[in-house]
Design an enzyme around this catalytic site. Structure first.
Site, short mmCIF file in Angstrom:
data_model
loop_
_atom_site.label_atom_id
_atom_site.label_comp_id
_atom_site.label_asym_id
_atom_site.label_seq_id
_atom_site.Cartn_x
_atom_site.Cartn_y
_atom_site.Cartn_z
N THR A 7 -4.01 -8.54 10.59
CA THR A 7 -5.05 -7.90 9.27
C THR A 7 -6.32 -8.45 9.42
O THR A 7 -6.45 -9.77 9.64
CB THR A 7 -4.20 -8.08 7.96
N SER A 8 -7.33 -7.46 8.96
CA SER A 8 -8.52 -8.11 9.29
C SER A 8 -9.17 -8.84 8.05
O SER A 8 -9.93 -9.66 7.98
CB SER A 8 -9.47 -6.79 9.23
N HIS A 34 0.88 -1.16 -0.12
CA HIS A 34 -0.01 -0.07 0.01
C HIS A 34 0.89 1.25 -0.07
O HIS A 34 0.55 2.27 0.50
CB HIS A 34 -0.97 -0.16 1.20
N ALA A 70 0.62 -9.73 18.54
CA ALA A 70 1.98 -9.83 17.75
C ALA A 70 3.01 -9.87 18.82
O ALA A 70 3.95 -10.56 18.84
CB ALA A 70 2.10 -8.93 16.71
#
Ligand code: OAD
Length: 259
Positions: free
Chosen positions: A201-202, A130, A245
């Site tokens: 991440t979703s 991104h 995490a």
């Protein structure tokens, strides 16, 4: 206790040990991260309780039309995000990834994050799907070289290109294509890896969300580290490690490689 009567800590230790075994056995492990990787360092996620998209409309802040409509407001937001990222420090989970990368010699990392924390921690071979907050470019694509995003760029908002048009951050905005080379490499890695570790991440933003599914379809195991369930969690072949995490990655490293 869970239904099977196994203590939660035992279950978690078993899962950590299974993840450590998968990592040590893999010839080409690939990591894929989202905003949850950065959250313990203080970066806000997008969709969580305190997520950006609960407070702001993505189309106002993360689209070309939004920048053109209200460049001052958008650049205020990016200035704050950049400042936060510069001041923040990578947490213990990043150091654990550095260690895994050192032990395995190859460990490409695909990320949707633009905050640069992986690189700050010393992680190499980061594929930024991104884009990044490091640079900005002419919104009209005049061809002038990109500009580094430093404090002096923000003296007058919105910052302008040498051609007079406004600048836009070099992050992927809504409706834009992902950087071609980065995406191609990420797909290739999904097609060739023998383990994928998906962190924070979703799994709702395409095409990044499709990358682990490509690996799973080939029968490759995926380790998911996330505080919540995602659409990936229930796919066969996924090993679910529920937690942060910053806690789970160091635990895996401890089991895999010692302290
Ligand atoms: P989201 O905000 O959608 O999801 C963050 C995920 O991280 C959620 O599944 C959380 O449960 C999980 N999480 C939060 N804290 C965690 C922690 N400490 N440890 C592990 N997991 C944790 O973020 P992304 O999936 O990265 O795109 O969002 C994808 C894209 O949507 C972003 O790159 C951005 C956004 O719109 C663009 O700007 C183009």
């Amino acid at each position: 206790m869970n239904e099977a009567g196994i203590k939660e800590e035992t279950l978690s230790a078993k899962l950590i040990s299974e993840a450590a075994d998968l990592i040590t056995a893999a010839s080409l492990a690939v990591v894929s991260t989202g905003a949850g990787m950065s959250s313990e360092s203080g970066v806000r996620t997008f969709r969580g309780e305190d997520g950006f998209w609960r407070e702001y409309r993505a189309e106002d802040l993360a689209s070309i039309e939004g920048i053109r409509r209200n460049p001052g407001l958008v650049w205020e937001w990016y200035r704050e995000r950049l400042k936060a990222c510069e001041e923040l420090e990578p947490h213990a989970g990043y150091s654990a990834l550095v260690r895994i990368q050192r032990e395995k010699s190859i460990l490409p990392l695909i990320t949707q994050n633009v905050d640069g924390l992986h690189q700050k921690a010393g992680i190499k071979d980061v594929i930024e799907l991104h884009g990044s907050l490091r640079t900005a470019s002419c919104i009209d694509g005049c061809g002038a070289p990109c500009v580094r995003m430093t404090e002096d760029l923000f003296e007058e908002l919105p910052p302008r290109c040498s051609c007079g048009s406004i600048l836009r951050p070099d992050v992927v905005l809504f409706g834009e294509q992902l950087p071609h080379q980065a995406l191609k490499r990420a797909f290739r890695l999904a097609d060739s890896c023998d383990l994928m570790i998906v962190i924070g991440t979703s799994m709702v933003v395409y095409p990044a969300s499709s990358i682990p599914l490509i690996a799973l379809r080939r029968g490759v195991r995926v380790i998911e580290i996330n505080t919540e369930e995602t659409p990936l969690s229930s796919v066969e072949g996924t090993l679910n490690l529920r937690g942060t995490a910053g806690r789970i990655l160091p635990e895996i490293v401890k089991v895999a490689y010692g302290v």
